[in-house]
Design an enzyme around this catalytic site. Structure first.
Site, PDB file in Angstrom:
ATOM      1  CB  CYS A 136       6.748  39.266 -38.464  1.00  0.00           C
ATOM      2  SG  CYS A 136       6.838  38.935 -36.691  1.00  0.00           S
ATOM      3  CG  ASP A 153      10.065  45.288 -41.471  1.00  0.00           C
ATOM      4  OD1 ASP A 153       9.399  44.336 -40.992  1.00  0.00           O
ATOM      5  OD2 ASP A 153      10.319  46.332 -40.833  1.00  0.00           O
ATOM      6  CG  HIS A 161       6.961  43.800 -38.878  1.00  0.00           C
ATOM      7  ND1 HIS A 161       8.300  43.497 -38.943  1.00  0.00           N
ATOM      8  CD2 HIS A 161       6.462  43.080 -37.844  1.00  0.00           C
ATOM      9  CE1 HIS A 161       8.609  42.647 -37.985  1.00  0.00           C
ATOM     10  NE2 HIS A 161       7.510  42.366 -37.296  1.00  0.00           N
TER      11      HIS A 161
END
Lengths: 464, 462
Positions: free
Chosen positions: A297, A421, A423
């Site tokens: 990440c 994000d 992820h």
């Protein structure tokens, strides 16, 4: 962007061909100038035809704007041309996104291409053959014409045609200057036009740069233009990477750009959003056939930041891969060689180190001992987005994210964070990404209230 | 199912009126148009006779039995090539005919086969455009028995050297081409071909021009064609507006061809390419183009195809003729740096039909030369005043180089087929030409003399 205006973009290639009888500079310059002059006449000839892209309409700008389609007469307003452009099947979804794109000043552009009518002969006598026997150098290339004009949508077609031809002529003039300035012997660098959307009141400008000369060598020219357009001298506006990206040209690399512009921003009492400036690409898990699910990440957040520096024109190098990021950390001594090829996490400090090593970018590090403290960082974050406008990488707990903006109220203390994000493991589907909150506004409860966080705030280099 | 040829009545008349003395054979060409559904023949032209000068005269053989073996195939194909140059777009040599006495009827089939393949091969040489999948490659052969006048019509697919004869229908009809639509346009040329250092003129002139013209021809082929100002989709019927039983009238359509101003560079270069050249060839001017379509539901795409092909053909034909002429006459040292006129296109009506054919006039030729050529190539009389020379204007710039005065002007033997060695008996036009040049030469000499006298008088009076 003036409401009630239409943007027309005219593109095409013009053949540049000239004979150099000798290679001494004054002769070469004279011939080049004469060739540009001849191209200017070609552009003003009655045989010039503009083809309206995605439509059966052709215009003869030097015949008063006469057109093929019967409904279009030269004194009709140019916005009528838009109705003749054939859109594809998804017309309804296009209309939907067109509404959203009203924020984007270049939505609804009319594209035209340069053509010539061979059946409009300038001469009327039977052909002749002339044999020349002088030894010479033949210079040949095609000039990539690309003109953009902004006109009132009520302006008549015939006037707009005149404006377009004028834009072609003036672009030829700019190209001539660039060609002569950078010419060496018989090497003619091809002049290439770039469009830039400069802050009001300047708006849309077109600058011609010589091909093959990197931005780093064109600083003097940019300095001239910065002072001409009264632009600040500490951030780039006119590097090639800053060129305006037209909405009808998809990015070829497949990454999504600025997914956050499709979101509705939170309305806070006495508060406003402070957002990232410019353009970045969304980098996340599983892209580029790298399976970094669960460990990559921070790498992806770093890639997003690198993409920002590339697209704002600060660097020319491509976004680094996981391998290159790890290599950079080994090179600066931050990690051992065993780090290479591993799945080790990195944090904000490493992100800052790589930005420095690979991009020459310095960063400020912000530290909060508890996630709950982030709620009080509104002012600082807002100031960052105002002055630097770069994406922020935040790492803490076991997660890394990218902060693209903050909405903060000075009076109530309410705060929201615009989060990108890394992820996400799916495809580049804008709908999913915005609907499911992979790019979305989060409240202060988003952070682990007890964990400590480090934030990497990249600083813009002070250069043009 | 075989092809069906619809043939003009005049062709029947022509074929039946062909004088075929005794046991001789006559060859000739069949001219018309082929479409996917139907084929049309509008003209038949016999192969002109070669001069009899001790050489065997193939088309008029005095011997029986083995005349077919001595048939001069090259002569027939050369005639076909010359005739092809005289046909506007859409119309071409689509077959050959052979008249033989009854005893040679069997052999005739083989001969026809040889002929049609040879003719097609020869007229396709030097073609700058490519055949598409939709082009009909079947050509027709017609055998006529000189005694019974019986007609045997067969077709061959000239794309396939092993193809066998297929029977076809041959039907006469009147007014086949009265309502054939006509497409016209005039195309401006401004082409500069570099002559690279390695090339030497005039030997490589043909190569340089061919390369340059090939690029230009591709641009035309790929270009967009508007018909009467409209960008019609290809499948639209051109004559769609006409009512079914309306009186057949020939419609004229104006074609416009649009091409991109230049092709964007394929390679990623940052500098202009530089080539060292020893010279250049500049082709400038305007060519008048015409093409005909048939009346059997022609579509816009056929129309654009035929007019584009005529554009390409007319330019390449003239250049070919110019180069052939140059080769024959030898290099004229005075031609460098001087604008030389290429042959100019003129049009002549086909007797009894609403079609036109064309011919090319060199700068020093006149209408009577055209008339003579039409007689020889197409076997009909054309009154001189019906020949339209106004479509392409004579170039204004003087093309005479005074150094090589008019006396040296080339004697063009246009009516003798170029592939053959020149026969000294020549043609009547040659003598005519030498007359022309002689008179011109005298006029020139007289003018110079006058000038000289004038100058000397001035001197003397001092």
């Amino acid at each position: 962007m003036v409401v009630g205006n239409i943007i027309l973009r005219l593109r095409g290639s013009l053949e540049f061909k000239c004979q150099l009888d000798s290679t001494d500079v004054p002769h070469v310059q004279k011939v080049i100038s004469r060739t540009f002059e001849a191209l200017g006449s070609q552009v003003k000839a009655e045989s010039l035809v503009l083809s309206l892209s995605s439509s059966p309409v052709f215009l003869w700008p030097n015949k008063g704007g006469h057109a093929t389609a019967g409904e279009i007469s030269p004194n009709r307003p140019c916005k009528d041309l838009q109705q003749l452009i054939q859109t594809d099947d998804q017309e309804s979804s296009r209309k939907k996104s067109a509404k959203k794109d009203l924020k984007n000043p270049t939505a609804g552009i009319i594209n035209l291409t340069l053509m010539t009518e061979v059946t409009e002969p300038g001469v009327h006598s039977a052909p002749t053959l002339l044999r020349g026997s002088k030894k010479h150098h033949l210079l040949q290339t095609t000039l990539p014409m690309d003109c953009v004009v902004s006109v009132l949508s009520s302006e008549s077609i015939s006037v707009v045609c005149g404006t377009l031809v004028g834009a072609l002529c003036s672009q030829l003039g700019d190209m001539e200057k660039v060609a002569l300035r950078h010419m060496k012997g018989t090497a003619l660098l091809i002049p290439q036009p770039f469009h830039f959307l400069l802050p009001a009141p300047v708006g849309l400008v077109t600058v011609v740069y010589p091909a093959g000369v990197p931005d780093s060598q064109l600083e003097t020219r940019r300095k001239e233009l910065h002072s001409l357009f009264e632009l600040p001298d500490n951030r780039p506006y006119l590097r090639r990477a800053n060129a305006l990206h037209f909405p009808d040209e998809p990015y070829k690399d497949g990454y999504l750009r600025n997914p956050h512009v499709h979101l509705n921003h939170p309305a806070l009492e006495n508060g406003k959003p402070y957002l990232v400036q410019g353009v970045y690409s969304y980098h996340h898990y599983m892209q580029d056939r790298v399976d970094d699910n669960g460990w990559g990440c921070a790498y992806r957040s770093l890639q997003t930041i690198c993409s920002w520096f590339q697209q704002q024109g600060y660097v020319e190098r491509a976004v680094p891969s996981h391998k290159e990021i790890q290599q950079a950390l080994v090179e600066v001594g931050d990690k051992q060689v065993s780090f290479l090829g591993s799945r080790q996490w990195i944090g904000s400090i490493e992100v800052a180190a790589v930005l420095d090593q690979l991009l020459g970018v310095t960063s400020k590090i912000m530290f909060v001992s508890q996630g709950s403290e982030l709620a009080s960082k509104g002012r600082e974050l807002a100031n960052h987005f105002l002055s630097e406008g770069t994406p922020i990488m935040i790492g803490g707990g076991v997660l890394a994210h990218t902060i693209l903006g903050v909405a903060w109220s000075e009076t109530t203390g309410q705060i929201r964070y615009l989060i990108l994000d890394p992820h996400y493991t799916g495809a580049e589907d804008l709908q999913v990404i915005t609907d499911k909150g992979w790019c979305g506004w989060k409240g202060p409860e988003f952070w682990d209230q007890n964990a400590y966080y480090n934030l990497c705030l990249p600083q813009r280099p002070k250069t043009i | 199912m075989g092809r069906g040829y619809i043939v003009e009545d005049v062709v029947e008349k022509y074929l039946s009126n062909l004088s075929v003395p005794g046991a001789s054979c006559v060859t000739g060409l069949l001219i018309g148009q082929s479409s996917s559904q139907r084929d049309f023949v509008v003209l038949a032209v016999r192969t002109p006779q070669k001069d009899t000068e001790g050489q065997r005269s193939p088309s008029v053989s005095r011997r029986t039995g083995d005349s077919l073996e001595h048939l001069d195939v090259e002569w027939v194909t050369e005639h076909a090539r010359q005739v092809s140059r005289m046909l506007p777009g859409g119309i071409s040599v689509i077959g050959v005919f052979l008249v033989t006495p009854p005893e040679l009827s069997k052999e005739a089939q083989n001969t026809l086969r040889r002929l049609i393949f040879a003719v097609d091969k020869h007229i396709s040489k030097g073609r700058l455009w490519s055949l598409t999948e939709e082009d009909v490659t079947e050509k027709v052969t017609l055998h006529i028995c000189s005694k019974t006048r019986k007609v045997v019509c067969r077709t061959f697919d000239v794309r396939d050297p092993k193809s066998s004869a297929k029977p076809a229908d041959w039907k006469y009809q009147s007014g086949v081409c009265t309502s054939w639509p006509l497409l016209t346009c005039s195309v401006g040329l401004n082409l500069v071909f570099p002559v690279l250092e390695m090339h030497v003129l005039p030997q490589d002139m043909e190569k340089c021009m061919k390369e340059g013209l090939q690029t230009w021809a591709k641009q035309i082929e790929d270009g967009l064609c508007l018909i009467n100002g409209d960008a019609m989709p290809g499948e639209v019927e051109l004559l769609g507006g006409q009512k079914k039983n309306a009186k057949a009238v020939q419609q004229t359509f104006r074609a416009q061809i649009l091409i991109p101003m230049a092709e964007p560079q394929s390679e990623r270069r940052s500098t202009a390419s530089v080539k060292v050249c020893s010279g250049s060839l500049t082709l400038k001017g305007m060519v008048q183009c015409r093409a005909y379509l048939h009346s059997n539901k022609p579509r816009a795409k056929h129309a654009t195809e035929v007019i584009k092909r005529d554009v390409i053909n007319t330019v390449s034909s003239r250049v070919e003729m110019f180069l052939e002429d140059l080769l024959m006459e030898g290099e004229d040292k005075g031609s460098v740096g001087v604008q030389q006129g290429l042959p100019r296109r003129v049009f002549a009506p086909v007797p009894g039909m609403s079609l036109c054919v064309c011919d090319y006039m060199f700068p020093d030729e006149c209408v009577s030369d055209v008339s003579d050529r039409l007689k020889e190539m197409l076997d009909w009389e054309t009154p001189e005043d019906s020949i339209d020379t106004s479509q392409e204007a004579v170039p204004e710039a003087p093309t005479i180089d005074l150094k090589n005065t008019v006396v040296q002007k080339k004697l063009k033997a246009k009516s003798t087929l170029d592939a053959r060695p020149k026969t000294p008996s020549g043609d009547p036009t040659e003598a005519h030409k030498s007359h022309k040049t002689y008179y011109a030469g005298v006029a020139m000499a007289a003018a110079i003399a006058l000038l000289a006298t004038g100058t000397s008088l001035i001197y003397l009076s001092d």
